[in-house]
Design a protein around this motif. Structure first.
Motif, PDB file in Angstrom:
ATOM      1  N   ILE A  64       0.654  -1.246  -0.161  1.00 15.40           N
ATOM      2  CA  ILE A  64       0.042  -0.114  -0.076  1.00 15.40           C
ATOM      3  C   ILE A  64       0.829   1.305   0.025  1.00 15.40           C
ATOM      4  O   ILE A  64       0.525   2.216  -0.732  1.00 15.40           O
ATOM      5  CB  ILE A  64      -1.013  -0.108   1.241  1.00 15.40           C
ATOM      6  CG1 ILE A  64      -1.816  -1.337   0.995  1.00 15.40           C
ATOM      7  CG2 ILE A  64      -1.539   1.187   1.281  1.00 15.40           C
ATOM      8  CD1 ILE A  64      -2.886  -1.597   2.277  1.00 15.40           C
ATOM      9  N   ALA A  65       1.899   1.407   0.838  1.00 13.80           N
ATOM     10  CA  ALA A  65       3.032   2.511   0.667  1.00 13.80           C
ATOM     11  C   ALA A  65       3.525   2.683  -0.541  1.00 13.80           C
ATOM     12  O   ALA A  65       3.500   3.824  -1.208  1.00 13.80           O
ATOM     13  CB  ALA A  65       3.959   2.298   1.736  1.00 13.80           C
ATOM     14  N   ALA A  66       4.020   1.585  -1.297  1.00 16.65           N
ATOM     15  CA  ALA A  66       4.637   1.703  -2.632  1.00 16.65           C
ATOM     16  C   ALA A  66       3.266   2.020  -3.513  1.00 16.65           C
ATOM     17  O   ALA A  66       3.536   3.033  -4.444  1.00 16.65           O
ATOM     18  CB  ALA A  66       5.227   0.505  -3.017  1.00 16.65           C
ATOM     19  N   GLY A  67       2.200   1.434  -3.397  1.00 17.24           N
ATOM     20  CA  GLY A  67       1.250   1.781  -4.268  1.00 17.24           C
ATOM     21  C   GLY A  67       0.551   3.332  -4.119  1.00 17.24           C
ATOM     22  O   GLY A  67       0.430   3.880  -5.275  1.00 17.24           O
ATOM     23  N   GLU A  84       1.624  -6.946  -9.691  1.00 18.47           N
ATOM     24  CA  GLU A  84       2.619  -8.146  -9.084  1.00 18.47           C
ATOM     25  C   GLU A  84       3.647  -7.258  -8.014  1.00 18.47           C
ATOM     26  O   GLU A  84       3.700  -5.935  -7.884  1.00 18.47           O
ATOM     27  CB  GLU A  84       3.586  -8.564 -10.130  1.00 18.47           C
ATOM     28  CG  GLU A  84       4.443  -7.946 -10.946  1.00 18.47           C
ATOM     29  CD  GLU A  84       5.612  -7.772 -10.079  1.00 18.47           C
ATOM     30  OE1 GLU A  84       6.212  -8.795  -9.278  1.00 18.47           O
ATOM     31  OE2 GLU A  84       6.323  -6.632 -10.396  1.00 18.47           O
ATOM     32  N   TYR A  85       3.837  -8.363  -7.036  1.00 15.87           N
ATOM     33  CA  TYR A  85       5.057  -7.716  -6.053  1.00 15.87           C
ATOM     34  C   TYR A  85       5.927  -8.836  -5.753  1.00 15.87           C
ATOM     35  O   TYR A  85       5.460  -9.782  -5.831  1.00 15.87           O
ATOM     36  CB  TYR A  85       4.707  -6.747  -5.112  1.00 15.87           C
ATOM     37  CG  TYR A  85       3.767  -7.397  -3.757  1.00 15.87           C
ATOM     38  CD1 TYR A  85       4.351  -8.365  -2.930  1.00 15.87           C
ATOM     39  CD2 TYR A  85       2.314  -6.922  -3.754  1.00 15.87           C
ATOM     40  CE1 TYR A  85       3.732  -8.517  -1.647  1.00 15.87           C
ATOM     41  CE2 TYR A  85       1.798  -7.497  -2.508  1.00 15.87           C
ATOM     42  CZ  TYR A  85       2.563  -8.462  -1.599  1.00 15.87           C
ATOM     43  OH  TYR A  85       1.715  -8.644  -0.543  1.00 15.87           O
ATOM     44  N   LYS A  86       7.031  -8.393  -5.237  1.00 14.95           N
ATOM     45  CA  LYS A  86       8.076  -9.327  -4.677  1.00 14.95           C
ATOM     46  C   LYS A  86       8.441  -8.671  -3.384  1.00 14.95           C
ATOM     47  O   LYS A  86       8.672  -7.616  -3.243  1.00 14.95           O
ATOM     48  CB  LYS A  86       9.233  -9.590  -5.688  1.00 14.95           C
ATOM     49  CG  LYS A  86      10.222 -10.914  -5.304  1.00 14.95           C
ATOM     50  CD  LYS A  86      11.274 -10.546  -5.057  1.00 14.95           C
ATOM     51  CE  LYS A  86      12.342 -11.766  -4.851  1.00 14.95           C
ATOM     52  NZ  LYS A  86      12.286 -12.048  -3.225  1.00 14.95           N
ATOM     53  N   GLN A 134       9.395  -4.938  -4.264  1.00 14.06           N
ATOM     54  CA  GLN A 134       9.305  -4.138  -5.221  1.00 14.06           C
ATOM     55  C   GLN A 134       8.233  -4.613  -6.124  1.00 14.06           C
ATOM     56  O   GLN A 134       7.590  -5.941  -5.997  1.00 14.06           O
ATOM     57  CB  GLN A 134      10.632  -4.748  -6.460  1.00 14.06           C
ATOM     58  CG  GLN A 134      10.506  -4.041  -7.726  1.00 14.06           C
ATOM     59  CD  GLN A 134      11.757  -4.206  -8.379  1.00 14.06           C
ATOM     60  OE1 GLN A 134      12.853  -4.057  -7.983  1.00 14.06           O
ATOM     61  NE2 GLN A 134      11.512  -4.486  -9.764  1.00 14.06           N
ATOM     62  N   GLN A 135       7.416  -3.677  -6.616  1.00 15.75           N
ATOM     63  CA  GLN A 135       6.066  -3.778  -7.375  1.00 15.75           C
ATOM     64  C   GLN A 135       5.956  -3.214  -8.795  1.00 15.75           C
ATOM     65  O   GLN A 135       6.640  -2.257  -9.093  1.00 15.75           O
ATOM     66  CB  GLN A 135       5.060  -3.675  -6.469  1.00 15.75           C
ATOM     67  CG  GLN A 135       4.581  -1.957  -6.189  1.00 15.75           C
ATOM     68  CD  GLN A 135       3.455  -1.612  -5.262  1.00 15.75           C
ATOM     69  OE1 GLN A 135       3.216  -0.486  -5.207  1.00 15.75           O
ATOM     70  NE2 GLN A 135       2.784  -2.493  -4.896  1.00 15.75           N
TER      71      GLN A 135
END
Length: 144
Positions: A64-67, A84-86, A134-135
């Motif tokens: 959510i922070a990266a989004g 996607e994310y890893k 990473q997303q």
């Protein structure tokens, strides 16, 4: 520019619609173009069986922070969804709170690549890196 075009207002308006984050007590700490910081306090709502922060809680907070960092770079009238994310978990932590800092790596025409670091901040102020993510995000029309 309307107030909802401002990065903080845009993120806060969307964040307030997230029942999971409300339930867990997460908060928006800081928003700038290409950056979002969220916090999550320790509670029994976000722990695993050994009383550490659950990996799912760390993953959700980082996602959510990266989004939301990505949302600050998306066109007006759009939201973002994770394609996607890893994530790598680095440490298990108890007490205190988590801080997830999301950053845009590259905002393209069709996709946005973002990353997040999750730090544990102990009650005494000590910080421990506990996850990195990473997303890939995609902008979609806002439907609310």
């Amino acid at each position: 520019m309307t107030p909802t075009d401002l990065p903080l207002q845009r993120v806060q308006t969307s964040f307030e619609r997230q029942g999971l984050m409300r339930h867990w007590g997460a908060q928006v700490e800081r928003v700038e173009p290409g950056l979002c910081v969220l916090s999550l306090p320790y509670s029994d709502k976000v722990t695993q069986q050994q009383a550490g922060f659950h990996g799912g809680a760390m993953g959700a907070l980082a996602d959510i922070a990266a989004g939301y960092a990505g949302l600050t770079q998306a066109p007006a009238g759009m939201e973002v969804v994770t394609v996607e994310y890893k994530i790598n978990f680095l440490a298990s932590c108890q007490g205190g709170k988590l801080l997830a800092t999301g950053r845009v790596v590259k905002a393209g025409k069709r996709v946005i690549v973002a990353s997040a670091e999750v730090l544990h901040v102990a009650d005494d102020g000590r910080e421990t890196a506990c996850a990195v993510l990473q997303q890939t995000l995609m902008a979609v029309p806002k439907t609310y």
